[in-house]
Design a protein around this motif. Structure first.
Motif, PDB file in Angstrom:
ATOM      1  N   SER A   1       0.854  -1.149  -0.073  1.00 53.45           N
ATOM      2  CA  SER A   1      -0.417   0.063  -0.180  1.00 53.45           C
ATOM      3  C   SER A   1       1.030   1.042  -0.073  1.00 53.45           C
ATOM      4  O   SER A   1       2.355   1.297   0.001  1.00 53.45           O
ATOM      5  CB  SER A   1      -1.082  -0.316   1.113  1.00 53.45           C
ATOM      6  OG  SER A   1      -0.044   0.306   2.552  1.00 53.45           O
ATOM      7  N   GLY A   2       0.126   2.069  -0.450  1.00 55.85           N
ATOM      8  CA  GLY A   2       0.798   3.369   0.068  1.00 55.85           C
ATOM      9  C   GLY A   2       1.846   4.412  -1.171  1.00 55.85           C
ATOM     10  O   GLY A   2       2.061   5.649  -1.475  1.00 55.85           O
ATOM     11  N   GLY A   3       1.212   3.613  -2.648  1.00 59.07           N
ATOM     12  CA  GLY A   3       1.468   4.104  -4.081  1.00 59.07           C
ATOM     13  C   GLY A   3       0.965   5.067  -4.247  1.00 59.07           C
ATOM     14  O   GLY A   3      -0.702   5.608  -3.302  1.00 59.07           O
ATOM     15  N   GLY A   4       1.019   5.717  -5.656  1.00 59.84           N
ATOM     16  CA  GLY A   4      -0.086   6.843  -6.561  1.00 59.84           C
ATOM     17  C   GLY A   4       0.348   7.803  -6.943  1.00 59.84           C
ATOM     18  O   GLY A   4       1.674   7.867  -7.205  1.00 59.84           O
ATOM     19  N   LEU A   5      -0.308   8.358  -7.017  1.00 60.98           N
ATOM     20  CA  LEU A   5       1.131   9.638  -7.680  1.00 60.98           C
ATOM     21  C   LEU A   5       1.946  11.259  -7.374  1.00 60.98           C
ATOM     22  O   LEU A   5       0.859  11.368  -5.379  1.00 60.98           O
ATOM     23  CB  LEU A   5      -0.366  10.683  -8.936  1.00 60.98           C
ATOM     24  CG  LEU A   5      -0.161  12.023 -10.043  1.00 60.98           C
ATOM     25  CD1 LEU A   5       1.005  11.410 -10.821  1.00 60.98           C
ATOM     26  CD2 LEU A   5      -1.320  12.191 -10.298  1.00 60.98           C
ATOM     27  N   VAL A   6       2.593  11.650  -7.187  1.00 60.43           N
ATOM     28  CA  VAL A   6       3.651  12.598  -6.618  1.00 60.43           C
ATOM     29  C   VAL A   6       4.008  13.239  -7.089  1.00 60.43           C
ATOM     30  O   VAL A   6       4.464  12.794  -9.144  1.00 60.43           O
ATOM     31  CB  VAL A   6       4.075  11.859  -5.377  1.00 60.43           C
ATOM     32  CG1 VAL A   6       5.380  10.978  -6.080  1.00 60.43           C
ATOM     33  CG2 VAL A   6       4.822  13.200  -5.085  1.00 60.43           C
TER      34      VAL A   6
END
Length: 119
Positions: free
Chosen positions: A7-12
């Motif tokens: 978990s913890g992925g995303g767009l940055v």
């Protein structure tokens, strides 16, 4: 069935930070070396960072000084703190649990979490 849940992925945005987590179940977590790998589109999966049962760490040259791997055996969780992210860090990040038992090597993988670094 061993389970590794990332978990913890995303767009940055470039220069930003993310922290990935990987929670393990159905293994004696403290007896496994843990690692993070990544795979970008059209490229092979590559090692990002590993942490042994004795908490010795190893990093790919491309992430040294920016990423930190850690583990919490009480929570059966391994983390990857990613700072100063670059567009080239964009990839699916996979958690790995590895144990050597005599001649046999046991590897388990999570499903992966997408990290996208883009403005």
């Amino acid at each position: 069935q061993v389970q590794l849940l990332e978990s913890g992925g995303g767009l940055v945005q470039p220069g930003g930070s993310l922290r990935l987590s990987c929670a393990a179940s159905r293994i004696i977590f403290s007896l496994y070396n843990m690692g993070w790998y990544r795979q970008a589109p059209g490229k092979e999966r590559e090692l990002v960072a590993t942490i042994t049962t004795l908490v010795s760490t190893n990093y790919a040259d491309s992430v040294k000084g920016r990423f930190t791997i850690s583990r919490d055996n009480a929570k059966n969780t391994v983390y990857l703190q990613m700072n100063s992210l670059k567009p080239e860090d964009t990839a699916v990040y996979y958690c790995n649990a590895q144990q050597q038992r005599g001649w046999e090597r046991y590897d388990y993988w999570g499903q992966g979490t997408q990290v996208t670094v883009s403005s």
